[in-house]
Write a protein that holds these residues in place. Structure first.
Motif, mmCIF file in Angstrom:
data_model
loop_
_atom_site.group_PDB
_atom_site.id
_atom_site.type_symbol
_atom_site.label_atom_id
_atom_site.label_comp_id
_atom_site.label_asym_id
_atom_site.label_seq_id
_atom_site.Cartn_x
_atom_site.Cartn_y
_atom_site.Cartn_z
ATOM 1 N N GLU A 1 28.003 66.130 57.927
ATOM 2 C CA GLU A 1 26.748 66.760 58.326
ATOM 3 C C GLU A 1 26.597 66.773 59.846
ATOM 4 O O GLU A 1 26.179 67.779 60.433
ATOM 5 N N ALA A 2 26.945 65.682 60.504
ATOM 6 C CA ALA A 2 26.844 65.605 61.958
ATOM 7 C C ALA A 2 27.800 66.595 62.627
ATOM 8 O O ALA A 2 27.440 67.257 63.615
ATOM 9 N N ILE A 3 29.002 66.715 62.097
ATOM 10 C CA ILE A 3 29.963 67.683 62.639
ATOM 11 C C ILE A 3 29.446 69.103 62.460
ATOM 12 O O ILE A 3 29.500 69.926 63.382
ATOM 13 N N ASP A 4 28.924 69.400 61.276
ATOM 14 C CA ASP A 4 28.399 70.739 61.022
ATOM 15 C C ASP A 4 27.257 71.075 61.980
ATOM 16 O O ASP A 4 27.177 72.199 62.490
ATOM 17 N N HIS A 5 26.395 70.105 62.238
ATOM 18 C CA HIS A 5 25.294 70.348 63.174
ATOM 19 C C HIS A 5 25.829 70.604 64.580
ATOM 20 O O HIS A 5 25.354 71.512 65.273
ATOM 21 N N THR A 6 26.816 69.833 65.000
ATOM 22 C CA THR A 6 27.416 70.027 66.318
ATOM 23 C C THR A 6 28.008 71.429 66.431
ATOM 24 O O THR A 6 27.817 72.120 67.437
ATOM 25 N N HIS A 7 28.690 71.866 65.394
ATOM 26 C CA HIS A 7 29.265 73.216 65.401
ATOM 27 C C HIS A 7 28.181 74.288 65.457
ATOM 28 O O HIS A 7 28.357 75.311 66.135
ATOM 29 N N ASP A 8 27.072 74.059 64.763
ATOM 30 C CA ASP A 8 25.966 75.013 64.812
ATOM 31 C C ASP A 8 25.410 75.142 66.230
ATOM 32 O O ASP A 8 25.152 76.243 66.713
ATOM 33 N N VAL A 9 25.223 73.994 66.891
ATOM 34 C CA VAL A 9 24.700 74.006 68.258
ATOM 35 C C VAL A 9 25.692 74.694 69.192
ATOM 36 O O VAL A 9 25.304 75.518 70.031
#
Length: 137
Positions: free
Chosen positions: A89-97
């Motif tokens: 989830e943290a990686i996915d959020h980083t990619h979104d940003v």
């Protein structure tokens, strides 16, 4: 088609530099080019100043969000001690940003480029590529 590839390359390098907190020398080079070497009209100069100011605030906000996302990723790694759902989830959020920053950077670059006349745009393109790829050689 070539312009799209050019823009994608610029944005990729630019966002990569932003995400890794690289020195802002290339931004200074771009600023110098725009304001000192392209012989902008007063109207062009005012438009570009507004574009830069608008983007600077948004970029700062996204950089802060990226740093916060990295902290969440570190916390998730520490808590899970492996590749678990919190890490994912943290990686996915980083990619979104990062994706948002890349898109907004592209909009910003095209907005500045749109203010320029044909000769200025050609110089802008050449200088941007040179500045952003200087470390890649």
């Amino acid at each position: 088609m070539g312009l799209i590839a050019f823009a994608a390359a610029i944005v990729g390098v630019f966002v990569g530099r932003l995400a890794t907190d690289a020195p802002k020398a290339n931004e200074t080079e771009l600023h110098t080019l725009l304001h000192d070497q392209l012989d902008l009209t007063p109207a062009q100069d005012a438009k570009i100043d507004r574009i830069e100011a608008d983007f600077a605030g948004r970029r700062r906000a996204l950089e802060l969000e990226m740093r916060a996302s990295n902290v969440r990723l570190a916390e998730a790694i520490k808590a899970e001690q492996g590749y678990g759902p919190r890490v994912t989830e943290a990686i996915d959020h980083t990619h979104d940003v990062m994706g948002t920053l890349q898109k907004e950077t592209l909009v910003h670059l095209f907005a500045m480029r749109a203010v320029l006349d044909r000769d200025q745009a050609e110089m802008f393109d050449e200088s941007v590529v040179k500045a952003l790829t200087a470390d890649a050689r």
